[in-house]
Design a protein around this motif. Structure first.
Motif, mmCIF file in Angstrom:
data_model
loop_
_atom_site.group_PDB
_atom_site.id
_atom_site.type_symbol
_atom_site.label_atom_id
_atom_site.label_comp_id
_atom_site.label_asym_id
_atom_site.label_seq_id
_atom_site.Cartn_x
_atom_site.Cartn_y
_atom_site.Cartn_z
ATOM 1 N N ILE B 294 0.846 -1.203 0.000
ATOM 2 C CA ILE B 294 0.000 0.000 0.000
ATOM 3 C C ILE B 294 0.879 1.250 0.000
ATOM 4 N N THR B 295 1.878 1.251 0.890
ATOM 5 C CA THR B 295 2.770 2.407 0.952
ATOM 6 C C THR B 295 3.412 2.661 -0.403
ATOM 7 N N TYR B 296 3.889 1.585 -1.007
ATOM 8 C CA TYR B 296 4.561 1.694 -2.299
ATOM 9 C C TYR B 296 3.622 2.279 -3.341
ATOM 10 N N LEU B 297 2.401 1.760 -3.387
ATOM 11 C CA LEU B 297 1.436 2.241 -4.371
ATOM 12 C C LEU B 297 1.212 3.738 -4.190
ATOM 13 N N VAL B 298 1.065 4.160 -2.927
ATOM 14 C CA VAL B 298 0.817 5.573 -2.675
ATOM 15 C C VAL B 298 1.989 6.426 -3.151
ATOM 16 N N ILE B 299 3.229 6.027 -2.818
ATOM 17 C CA ILE B 299 4.342 6.895 -3.247
ATOM 18 C C ILE B 299 4.564 6.815 -4.749
ATOM 19 N N ILE B 301 2.075 6.804 -6.866
ATOM 20 C CA ILE B 301 1.104 7.773 -7.381
ATOM 21 C C ILE B 301 1.566 9.194 -7.068
ATOM 22 N N ILE B 302 2.105 9.390 -5.851
ATOM 23 C CA ILE B 302 2.595 10.727 -5.496
ATOM 24 C C ILE B 302 3.668 11.177 -6.483
ATOM 25 N N ALA B 303 4.548 10.225 -6.871
ATOM 26 C CA ALA B 303 5.628 10.591 -7.787
ATOM 27 C C ALA B 303 5.068 11.062 -9.125
ATOM 28 N N VAL B 304 4.028 10.377 -9.612
ATOM 29 C CA VAL B 304 3.416 10.786 -10.874
ATOM 30 C C VAL B 304 2.809 12.175 -10.722
ATOM 31 N N ALA B 305 2.140 12.393 -9.588
ATOM 32 C CA ALA B 305 1.505 13.684 -9.357
ATOM 33 C C ALA B 305 2.547 14.785 -9.191
ATOM 34 N N HIS B 306 3.614 14.465 -8.479
ATOM 35 C CA HIS B 306 4.637 15.461 -8.169
ATOM 36 C C HIS B 306 5.284 16.020 -9.425
ATOM 37 N N ASP B 307 5.597 15.150 -10.369
ATOM 38 C CA ASP B 307 6.205 15.619 -11.613
ATOM 39 C C ASP B 307 5.149 15.896 -12.679
ATOM 40 N N ASN B 308 3.885 15.819 -12.263
ATOM 41 C CA ASN B 308 2.761 16.059 -13.167
ATOM 42 C C ASN B 308 2.893 15.270 -14.466
ATOM 43 N N GLY B 311 -0.354 12.947 -18.083
ATOM 44 C CA GLY B 311 -0.527 12.851 -19.532
ATOM 45 C C GLY B 311 0.089 11.583 -20.111
ATOM 46 N N TYR B 312 1.248 11.189 -19.568
ATOM 47 C CA TYR B 312 1.947 10.009 -20.094
ATOM 48 C C TYR B 312 1.131 8.735 -19.930
ATOM 49 N N LEU B 313 0.226 8.725 -18.946
ATOM 50 C CA LEU B 313 -0.513 7.500 -18.666
ATOM 51 C C LEU B 313 -1.355 7.052 -19.852
ATOM 52 N N GLN B 319 0.211 2.612 -20.653
ATOM 53 C CA GLN B 319 -0.506 1.342 -20.513
ATOM 54 C C GLN B 319 0.405 0.307 -19.869
ATOM 55 N N TRP B 320 1.630 0.270 -20.345
ATOM 56 C CA TRP B 320 2.622 -0.676 -19.843
ATOM 57 C C TRP B 320 2.892 -0.417 -18.370
ATOM 58 N N TYR B 321 2.969 0.876 -18.038
ATOM 59 C CA TYR B 321 3.205 1.274 -16.658
ATOM 60 C C TYR B 321 2.038 0.831 -15.777
ATOM 61 N N LEU B 322 0.816 1.076 -16.288
ATOM 62 C CA LEU B 322 -0.361 0.692 -15.516
ATOM 63 C C LEU B 322 -0.439 -0.828 -15.362
ATOM 64 N N PHE B 323 -0.023 -1.537 -16.416
ATOM 65 C CA PHE B 323 -0.013 -2.995 -16.312
ATOM 66 C C PHE B 323 0.923 -3.430 -15.191
ATOM 67 N N GLU B 324 2.127 -2.825 -15.178
ATOM 68 C CA GLU B 324 3.093 -3.171 -14.126
ATOM 69 C C GLU B 324 2.493 -2.941 -12.742
ATOM 70 N N LEU B 325 1.840 -1.793 -12.586
ATOM 71 C CA LEU B 325 1.274 -1.460 -11.277
ATOM 72 C C LEU B 325 0.104 -2.370 -10.918
ATOM 73 N N THR B 326 -0.737 -2.687 -11.908
ATOM 74 C CA THR B 326 -1.921 -3.496 -11.616
ATOM 75 C C THR B 326 -1.534 -4.934 -11.306
ATOM 76 N N ALA B 327 -0.758 -5.535 -12.205
ATOM 77 C CA ALA B 327 -0.440 -6.952 -12.035
ATOM 78 C C ALA B 327 0.581 -7.170 -10.936
ATOM 79 N N GLY B 328 1.503 -6.220 -10.770
ATOM 80 C CA GLY B 328 2.610 -6.446 -9.854
ATOM 81 C C GLY B 328 2.429 -5.814 -8.488
ATOM 82 N N VAL B 329 1.463 -4.915 -8.344
ATOM 83 C CA VAL B 329 1.292 -4.253 -7.052
ATOM 84 C C VAL B 329 -0.143 -4.378 -6.550
#
Ligand code: SF4
Ligand code: SF4
Ligand code: SF4
Lengths: 308, 416
Positions: B294-299, B301-308, B311-313, B319-329
């Motif tokens: 949970i902690t990892y997932l939150v930070i 997301i914070i990192a994506v928000a922090h550097d704004n 748009g890349y998502l 898509q690849w990034y989201l796949f990594e997060l969904t399947a692996g986290v």
């Protein structure tokens, strides 16, 4: 202290406070990052609009640096159509420290050529990332390399934003990094311009003090309105480089990365470096505390249990 | 071996044979079997045949790398200076070996003796993982014989890799020390064990510090590459935190996976205490994992928000990034939670496998796939792949060898 870069998390509440508390400590660890280059260092200003792609500079470098004979002779222009590994344009290698590539720009009557070699950064990423300190930025401006200490981890190649250092993978016994050294030991040290600069028949490159070159560049842009893009690439990029470029087409069209920003690469590493002393000082106390607490708790529980 | 055990064989667990005479070291190495019996069981094991095939192909290639150089074994890429050896061998192996310091902390520091039966497996998983990360590094370095240069010959203390080198080296010795008790029990030496016991707290705390720093530093290495690594995987401010935090559930999940494999394939070696406690411990580790996830997932997301970087998502990389997060986290996180609620250790084991694969995907993405995203994809040379497989196989062989002998998943009886 220099201004913290835009990516740092100083904006962010609690974590930010902790970072402020440690930047004092970190300024020493990352002192390399605050080094803005030697004031009187030399540089080269490259005017891409003048280059005709004759490859004389390539030949001169080959001779000056004693590099192995090229696969194709230097007057063979078919190299401009060659594609390297990964379908990329030609790039420098362990056998060539510099090369010229051709770019066909739609709407421009002639193709434009770009010379490529180490940019000799003011705050070189290769230098700051090397864990045996193999690199030196000399006061003349060259970034040179000492192969006798290199372990071959190739972090410098990963870190260089311009993909400059190459490696003699072919050698099993003594593989080393190879890159342009601005002709330091044969010329620059004695105040003479690099071989490639001197050899160029079109006088594409001007050798001089870096700060004079910037003025010269600005002057040229002003005196020829509409000719040049109003930007000297390398004046500010990644903290500034000794080799700088002027062009009449936008820089991304001639293979320059225009998204690198003006922060030296080391400034992106600072957040991590800042955390190191924090962990070193706080962790031992913190975890010893945890240990004592959890033991006390257990002792109390045991007492409770024995009472009831 | 499991079959042998069913037929009444019992492997060495003490210094003396039934008739009172001592086991010799050689006999201990043979697990108490006669040489003939021992080799017969080795031959019958199909897994050994697979290993033999891998070695038949892989060892010559590995030797070739040192004779003909890296250029022969890899694509000698200037654009991708780091390939599989570091991408897999360093960046994936090290977080999956964080179990050592996690278990040390849990048992020795927080005094959770209920995890004691898994502590040694955690330590061993840590030690071997690091050891082989160094082996991988040695395969990758251009001049491996200069490995000690950053320590004694020419120092570059402001470089991130300098920190990694020093900390991995020190931490390796800490881990060796932590496993001395197991070795000295097996050898029948008393003093070393007592000595280590007296300094175990110090060892554990230095383990925590070193681990925090070098796990983070592996992430720190990629902060040198703002222009090369895809922005979704790059974060100047959070990279080290991402790497450190994910190593927590990475190490624990790997421990769950390894203990499961041990239970399946080496049941003969486990004692009742280990087997009885395993489900309980697994669920305990699952709890730790889900918190870290949970902690990892939150930070993340914070990192994506922090550097704004929202748009890349929406790009292919996103898509690849989201796949990594969904399947692996996210998936292991949800499965762990379900497993804890239903007290279902098998489900936790499946979640652990996903988490381990998730870590591997993340590190490979960072080191190879999302690296140089503006250039081209590098497909490793077959020899490079073969060498990586060979070294990893050796890791498994050594792992199995130690597990079968030292008191890791069983307790030694009768210290003398
Ligand atoms: S261009 Fe690359 S190799 Fe040259 S000085 Fe800068 S970082 Fe170093
Ligand atoms: S490859 Fe050599 S020069 Fe480059 S960072 Fe490693 S040790 Fe330093
Ligand atoms: S400065 Fe010297 S080493 Fe560099 S490209 Fe020119 S000739 Fe070659």
């Amino acid at each position: 202290m220099k201004k913290i870069n835009r990516r740092s998390f100083l904006k962010g509440g609690v974590a930010g406070t902790a970072a402020v508390a440690t930047t004092g400590l970190s300024s020493k660890a990352s002192a390399a990052g605050d080094f803005g280059g030697y004031p009187d260092s030399m540089g080269v200003l490259v005017d891409l609009t003048k280059c005709v792609g004759c490859r004389t500079c390539e030949a001169a470098c080959n001779k000056e640096q004693g590099l192995p004979a090229p696969d194709l002779p230097f007057d063979d222009f078919s190299v401009f159509d060659m594609k390297g590994h990964g379908g990329q344009k030609r790039r420098t290698s362990e056998k060539e420290y510099t090369l010229v590539n051709r770019y066909d720009i739609p709407g421009r009557d002639k193709p434009i050529f770009r010379k490529f070699q180490c940019n000799h950064c003011q705050e070189p990423a290769c230098l700051t990332s090397c864990f045996v300190n193999a690199y030196t930025k000399t006061k003349e401006g060259a970034v040179i390399y000492d192969e006798s200490v290199c372990v071959g981890c190739r972090t410098c190649m990963v870190a260089c934003p311009f993909y400059v250092p190459t490696y003699t993978y072919s050698s099993a016994i003594n593989p080393v990094v190879k890159k342009c050294i601005m002709c330091y030991d044969t010329r620059l040290k004695f105040g003479r311009p690099p071989a490639c600069v001197e050899a160029c028949p079109q006088e594409v490159m001007t050798f001089g003090k870096r700060k004079d070159l910037i003025n010269l560049g600005r002057e040229k842009i002003k005196r020829n309105p509409g000719k040049y893009i109003d930007h000297i690439y390398g004046e500010k990029e990644v903290g500034g480089t000794s080799w700088m470029y002027m062009s009449d087409v936008s820089f991304d069209q001639v293979g320059f990365d225009t998204h690198l920003g003006n922060q030296p690469i080391i400034s992106y590493v600072k957040d991590f470096l800042a955390m190191v002393p924090m962990v070193l000082t706080i962790w031992p106390a913190l975890f010893t505390g945890f240990h004592l607490l959890s033991n006390r708790k257990k002792a109390n529980e045991e007492k409770e249990n024995s009472k009831s | 071996m499991n079959k042998l055990k069913a037929r009444g064989f019992s492997p060495v667990v003490t210094h003396r044979k039934e008739d009172g005479s001592r086991w010799t070291v050689k006999e201990k190495l043979m697990l108490g079997l006669t040489p003939k019996e021992y080799w017969a069981t080795q031959f019958k094991n199909p897994f050994n045949w697979i290993i033999a095939v891998i070695y038949a192909v892989g060892l010559p290639v590995l030797v070739g790398r040192f004779i003909f150089g890296l250029g022969w074994a890899t694509h000698s890429s200037y654009d991708y200076p780091w390939g599989l050896f570091l991408g897999w061998g360093l960046f994936v192996m090290v977080p999956l070996s964080a179990s050592g310091f996690m278990m040390g902390t849990t048992v020795e520091l927080f005094g959770r003796k209920d995890f004691k039966s898994l502590e040694r497996l955690g330590l061993l998983n840590g030690l071997l993982g690091y050891l082989f990360a160094v082996v991988f590094l040695q395969v990758d370095l251009g001049q491996p014989w200069r490995l000690v240069y950053p320590m004694f010959v020419s120092l570059g203390p402001a470089a991130v890799l300098f920190l990694v080198a020093w900390h991995v080296a020190t931490y390796l010795s800490v881990q060796v020390a932590e496993l001395v008790p197991a070795f000295s029990e097996w050898m029948g030496l008393k003093k070393p064990k007592k000595f280590i016991k007296s300094i175990v707290l110090g060892l554990t705390i230095s383990g925590i510090i070193l681990s925090t720093l070098h796990q983070g530093a592996l992430g720190g290495l990629f902060t040198y590459t703002p222009g090369k690594l895809h922005p979704l995987w790059f974060s100047s401010a959070f990279q080290w935190l991402h790497f450190f935090c994910s190593s927590i559930f990475g190490g624990l999940s790997m421990l769950i996976v390894v203990s499961t494999l041990t239970k399946w394939f080496m049941k003969w070696r486990c004692d009742d205490k280990f087997l009885k406690n395993l489900d309980y411990c697994t669920l305990g580790l699952a709890k730790g994992c889900s918190l870290a996830l949970i902690t990892y997932l939150v930070i993340k997301i914070i990192a994506v928000a922090h550097d704004n970087e929202w748009g890349y998502l929406f790009s292919g990389w996103g898509q690849w990034y989201l796949f990594e997060l969904t399947a692996g986290v996210v998936a292991p996180m949800v499965l762990y939670a379900l497993a804890i609620r239903n007290q279902n250790a098998s489900l936790a084991r499946f979640a652990a496998l996903l988490a381990v694969l998730g870590i591997a995907l993340n590190r490979m993405n960072t080191a190879l796939w999302a690296f140089n995203w503006k250039l081209y994809q590098e497909i490793p040379h077959w020899r490079e792949v073969m060498i990586a497989i060979t070294v990893y196989t050796t890791y498994i062989v050594v792992y199995r060898f130690v597990l079968a002998r030292m008191p890791i998943v069983y307790s030694w009886k009768g210290d003398e």
